[in-house]
Design an enzyme around this catalytic site. Structure first.
Site, PDB file in Angstrom:
ATOM      1  N   SER A  28      34.201  66.617  28.886  1.00 16.64           N
ATOM      2  CA  SER A  28      35.188  66.642  29.966  1.00 16.64           C
ATOM      3  C   SER A  28      35.923  67.968  29.923  1.00 16.64           C
ATOM      4  O   SER A  28      36.003  68.612  28.862  1.00 16.64           O
ATOM      5  CB  SER A  28      36.192  65.500  29.795  1.00 16.64           C
ATOM      6  OG  SER A  28      37.325  65.667  30.633  1.00 16.64           O
ATOM      7  N   TYR A  88      42.255  60.687  24.928  1.00 20.42           N
ATOM      8  CA  TYR A  88      41.040  60.996  25.683  1.00 20.42           C
ATOM      9  C   TYR A  88      40.557  62.411  25.396  1.00 20.42           C
ATOM     10  O   TYR A  88      39.371  62.640  25.160  1.00 20.42           O
ATOM     11  CB  TYR A  88      41.306  60.813  27.177  1.00 20.42           C
ATOM     12  CG  TYR A  88      40.106  61.070  28.046  1.00 20.42           C
ATOM     13  CD1 TYR A  88      39.077  60.130  28.124  1.00 20.42           C
ATOM     14  CD2 TYR A  88      39.989  62.246  28.787  1.00 20.42           C
ATOM     15  CE1 TYR A  88      37.959  60.369  28.917  1.00 20.42           C
ATOM     16  CE2 TYR A  88      38.877  62.488  29.579  1.00 20.42           C
ATOM     17  CZ  TYR A  88      37.865  61.549  29.646  1.00 20.42           C
ATOM     18  OH  TYR A  88      36.762  61.779  30.428  1.00 20.42           O
TER      19      TYR A  88
END
Length: 254
Positions: A138, A151
Site C-alpha cells: 500500500s 495498517y
C-alpha cells in the site's frame, strides 16, 4: 500477450474487490484459479461468475492467519505457478488509540497471513521450477497517512517480506514483487466508510477520492491488469520491485 495458459494461480481474498477482479482476469487469460476467501459464499459466487465466462478454478474457504489451515489448503492444491497475497483488513487509529487486540488482529491477517501463504507456496514453486508472487502492499508502507498506524505497519512488513523472498529465491526462478495502491473503490471501501464515518458517507467518499491528484479512486480492474502483467511471463525480468498505482498520490501530493 499476458496469457497464463496451463498455469495454476492462488488468489487470497479472491471472493471480492481486487482479489475477485484478479481471479477473473487470470481465468480469462487461461489460468486455473484457486479462489481463497474467508467467506465461502463470496468465493463460491466468484467461481460461479468466472465459470459463466468460460474460466476454470476452484473455491476454497480459509483463514490465512491460521497456518494449519493454509498448509492443508496448499498441500491440496499441489502444483503452483502464481500466488497473489491479497487478503487483508484495515484499521483506523494512531499509536495511542490502537489497542493491543486491534494491533494483533491486523498483524495476524496482514502480516502473518502473508507469511503463512509464502511459507506454504515457496516449496511448491521450487518443486515446479519457479513461479511468480505478487504481494499487495500500500502507499501507506512508504508515506505517512493519518490514523493508519497498525495498517501502515502491516503493509511495511509485507513490502519487506516480499524483498526477502525475491532475494532468497532468485536462483530458484521465483519472482516476488509488490504493488502499492492508493484508494481503490471496492465494496470494502464502502463498508469501511459506513462503519467509521456514519452519516458522513458522501462527504468522506468525495474526500478520499480527491486525495489522489488524479481526482478519483482507482478501479479494481486497473489494479488487476497491473497484477496480471507482473505475474505473466512478459514480466520475467522483474523481481524485488514495488509498483505504485496511486493516481499520483506519492509523487504529486505536495
Amino acid at each position: 500477450m499476458f496469457r497464463l495458459d496451463e498455469k495454476t494461480a492462488v488468489v487470497t481474498g479472491g471472493g471480492s474487490g481486487i482479489g475477485k477482479a484478479v481471479a477473473q482476469v487470470f481465468a480469462a487469460q487461461g489460468a486455473f484459479v484457486h479462489i481463497v476467501d474467508l467467506s465461502v459464499a463470496n468465493a463460491t459466487a466468484c467461481l460461479h461468475e468466472l465459470q459463466q465466462n468460460g474460466g476454470k478454478g476452484m473455491a476454497h474457504t480459509c483463514d490465512v492467519s491460521d497456518q494449519q489451515q493454509v498448509n492443508v489448503l496448499f498441500a491440496k492444491i499441489g502444483k503452483l505457478d502464481i500466488l497473489v497475497n491479497n487478503a487483508g483488513i484495515a484499521h483506523v487509529g494512531n499509536v495511542e488509540n490502537t489497542g493491543e487486540a486491534d494491533f494483533d488482529r491486523v498483524f495476524n491477517v496482514n502480516v502473518k497471513g502473508v507469511y503463512n501463504c509464502l511459507h506454504a507456496a515457496v516449496p511448491l514453486m521450487k518443486q515446479n521450477g519457479g513461479g511468480a508472487i505478487l504481494n499487495l502492499s500500500s502507499i501507506a508502507a512508504v508515506t505517512g497517512i493519518a490514523d493508519r498506524f497498525a495498517y501502515s505497519m502491516s503493509k511495511g512488513a509485507v513490502h519487506a517480506m516480499s524483498l526477502s523472498v525475491a532475494r532468497d529465491y532468485i536462483k530458484d526462478h521465483i519472482r516476488s514483487n509488490t504493488i502499492s495502491p492508493a484508494r481503490v473503490h471496492t465494496p470494502f471501501v464502502d463498508g469501511f466508510i459506513t462503519k467509521n464515518y456514519p452519516g458522513r458517507e458522501a462527504e468522506m467518499f468525495d474526500k478520499l477520492s480527491k486525495s489522489q491528484p488524479i481526482g478519483r479512486m482507482g478501479t479494481v480492474d486497473e489494479v488487476a491488469k497491473l497484477i496480471l502483467y507482473l505475474c505473466s511471463d512478459e514480466a520475467a525480468f522483474i523481481t524485488g520491485n514495488d509498483y505504485s498505482i496511486d493516481g499520483g498520490f506519492i509523487k504529486l501530493n505536495n
